[in-house]
Design a protein around this motif. Structure first.
Motif, PDB file in Angstrom:
ATOM      1  N   THR A 118       0.839  -1.203   0.000  1.00 46.86           N
ATOM      2  CA  THR A 118       0.000   0.000   0.000  1.00 46.86           C
ATOM      3  C   THR A 118       0.870   1.248   0.000  1.00 46.86           C
ATOM      4  N   LYS A 119       1.915   1.245   0.801  1.00 40.55           N
ATOM      5  CA  LYS A 119       2.829   2.393   0.849  1.00 40.55           C
ATOM      6  C   LYS A 119       3.479   2.625  -0.514  1.00 40.55           C
ATOM      7  N   ASN A 120       3.867   1.547  -1.195  1.00 40.76           N
ATOM      8  CA  ASN A 120       4.495   1.676  -2.513  1.00 40.76           C
ATOM      9  C   ASN A 120       3.534   2.286  -3.534  1.00 40.76           C
ATOM     10  N   VAL A 121       2.266   1.864  -3.484  1.00 37.07           N
ATOM     11  CA  VAL A 121       1.280   2.424  -4.411  1.00 37.07           C
ATOM     12  C   VAL A 121       1.081   3.915  -4.138  1.00 37.07           C
ATOM     13  N   LEU A 122       0.999   4.293  -2.866  1.00 33.76           N
ATOM     14  CA  LEU A 122       0.847   5.709  -2.519  1.00 33.76           C
ATOM     15  C   LEU A 122       2.047   6.522  -3.013  1.00 33.76           C
ATOM     16  N   GLN A 123       3.248   5.961  -2.891  1.00 33.31           N
ATOM     17  CA  GLN A 123       4.435   6.660  -3.368  1.00 33.31           C
ATOM     18  C   GLN A 123       4.392   6.850  -4.877  1.00 33.31           C
ATOM     19  N   THR A 124       3.959   5.805  -5.595  1.00 36.06           N
ATOM     20  CA  THR A 124       3.855   5.908  -7.053  1.00 36.06           C
ATOM     21  C   THR A 124       2.821   6.948  -7.455  1.00 36.06           C
ATOM     22  N   LEU A 125       1.657   6.893  -6.822  1.00 38.27           N
ATOM     23  CA  LEU A 125       0.593   7.846  -7.135  1.00 38.27           C
ATOM     24  C   LEU A 125       1.008   9.277  -6.795  1.00 38.27           C
ATOM     25  N   ALA A 126       1.709   9.444  -5.681  1.00 34.64           N
ATOM     26  CA  ALA A 126       2.146  10.782  -5.272  1.00 34.64           C
ATOM     27  C   ALA A 126       3.119  11.386  -6.283  1.00 34.64           C
ATOM     28  N   GLY A 127       3.817  10.521  -7.030  1.00 32.32           N
ATOM     29  CA  GLY A 127       4.756  11.003  -8.045  1.00 32.32           C
ATOM     30  C   GLY A 127       4.104  11.345  -9.368  1.00 32.32           C
ATOM     31  N   MET A 128       2.800  11.058  -9.509  1.00 35.28           N
ATOM     32  CA  MET A 128       2.085  11.386 -10.742  1.00 35.28           C
ATOM     33  C   MET A 128       1.553  12.814 -10.652  1.00 35.28           C
ATOM     34  N   PRO A 129       1.853  13.664 -11.625  1.00 34.13           N
ATOM     35  CA  PRO A 129       1.477  15.082 -11.529  1.00 34.13           C
ATOM     36  C   PRO A 129      -0.023  15.339 -11.496  1.00 34.13           C
TER      37      PRO A 129
END
Length: 363
Positions: free
Chosen positions: A133-144
């Motif tokens: 879940t943390k990894n998905v949040l990190q990926t999404l947070a990097g999307m503009p």
């Protein structure tokens, strides 16, 4: 007769001057109160389900909204909990999200933490966010084009430490404390009187109740009384006693999992916090942005009520036996993860398509 008429005219003129003077004075006072209050007032202009604290014997329930495809009777709830109908099950995220998001290029995810991103556990410090879940949040947070806010009953510092992902907006204490990725902060003004009452309430709860491994968590502007660790046979009694003491101290009693939150009686909750965050992200056009809200307890209902005509809302509940304002329900944090992964794939494909189109146009 003429003298009488002149007297009336003079009286009317004096009254008019007096009214105009009052308007000027009040207008000046209003200008002095602008600033931080402007943002609060802009969120509070939205339709609210509850505008004041509810007394201990108040059983009023807001009007029900029936879904024609899946209607069920509303039931009365304690305090001021919104109640509508049983949410709809999600069989496929394509079915409930693709049509809503459509061609919109931006999305806002508003998420609770405990019971939503993590399972409910015995003590707050044990609610560790799963790596996936943390990894998905990190990926999404990097999307503009993806904006994420975590709105939780936890204290702000605790919430940041538990998740540890940069680029997110963190809203602690049910939205009374908010920290934005750009370093900006919002703190709802809590009066000194309320701060003193909260300190006394902590002492009262500890003195009268905390004898069975139950305990009080001081979170600054709010507190949480945890009774999960006490013998289960005592839970109902401890909850009711704590609720009485919280209301008697003139605080709102917000229900959580085997816990009660004492929240100042201010015109602010997760719904108002959600509106404030949306206005911060997109001050001119947030109503045109795709919004998803996910939460698992009563405090989330206020946000889902405010956003019900503007967002896709999910109530996390394993039993699917809880009436909710939410449009859909998810069974557990794993289902929430699956939804986040769907958003990741959807916007990831969109980014690849945009990059491809950009390269073609450059060539």
């Amino acid at each position: 007769m003429m003298v009488f008429s002149k007297s009336i005219c003079i009286s009317v003129t004096i009254a008019a001057i007096f009214i105009i003077s009052l308007s000027v004075v009040n207008g000046g006072k209003r200008k002095e109160d602008q600033g931080t209050d402007h943002a609060i007032q802009s969120a509070q202009k939205q339709p609210r389900l509850v505008d004041s604290c509810i007394s201990d014997n108040d059983t009023t329930v807001p009007p029900s909204h029936q879904d024609t495809d899946h209607a069920s009777q509303s039931v009365k709830k304690e305090d001021d909990e919104p109640t509508t109908r049983r949410p709809l099950a999600v069989n496929n995220f394509d079915d409930c999200l693709s049509g809503y998001i459509g061609n919109q290029s931006k999305i806002v995810l508003l998420l609770d933490y405990d019971g939503t991103l993590t399972p409910i556990v015995a003590r707050p410090e044990l609610a560790i966010i799963p790596d996936e879940t943390k990894n998905v949040l990190q990926t999404l947070a990097g999307m503009p084009n993806v904006h994420i806010a975590i709105i939780s009953g936890r204290g702000l510092g605790d919430l940041k430490d538990m998740i540890g992902v940069e680029g997110l907006t963190y809203a602690g204490n049910t939205g009374l404390d908010i920290s934005f990725p750009d370093g900006g902060e919002f703190k709802y003004p809590i009066s000194e009187k309320d701060q003193e009452k909260l300190k006394k309430l902590i002492e009262t709860l500890q003195a009268q109740l905390c004898k069975h491994s139950d305990w009080v968590e001081d979170k600054g502007p709010t507190l949480t009384y945890h009774y999960r660790a006490a013998p289960e046979v005592l839970h109902a009694e401890l909850m009711e006693r704590a609720r009485y003491l919280i209301l008697d101290a003139e605080f709102k009693a917000g229900k959580a999992h085997c816990a009660l939150e004492a929240i100042p009686c201010v015109d602010w909750d997760k719904g108002q916090a959600a509106l404030y965050i949306l206005n911060k992200f997109f001050p001119e056009n947030w109503r045109e942005i795709a919004i998803i809200y996910v939460g698992d307890d009563v405090n989330d209902e206020y946000a889902m009520e405010v956003l019900k005509d503007m967002a896709v809302t999910f109530r996390v509940d394993a039993s699917n036996k809880v009436d909710s304002v939410a449009k859909h329900y998810l069974s557990n944090p794993d289902s929430v993860l699956a939804m986040l992964q769907w958003v990741e794939r959807h916007f990831g494909k969109r980014m690849l398509q945009e990059d491809s189109d950009r390269n073609l146009s450059n060539n």
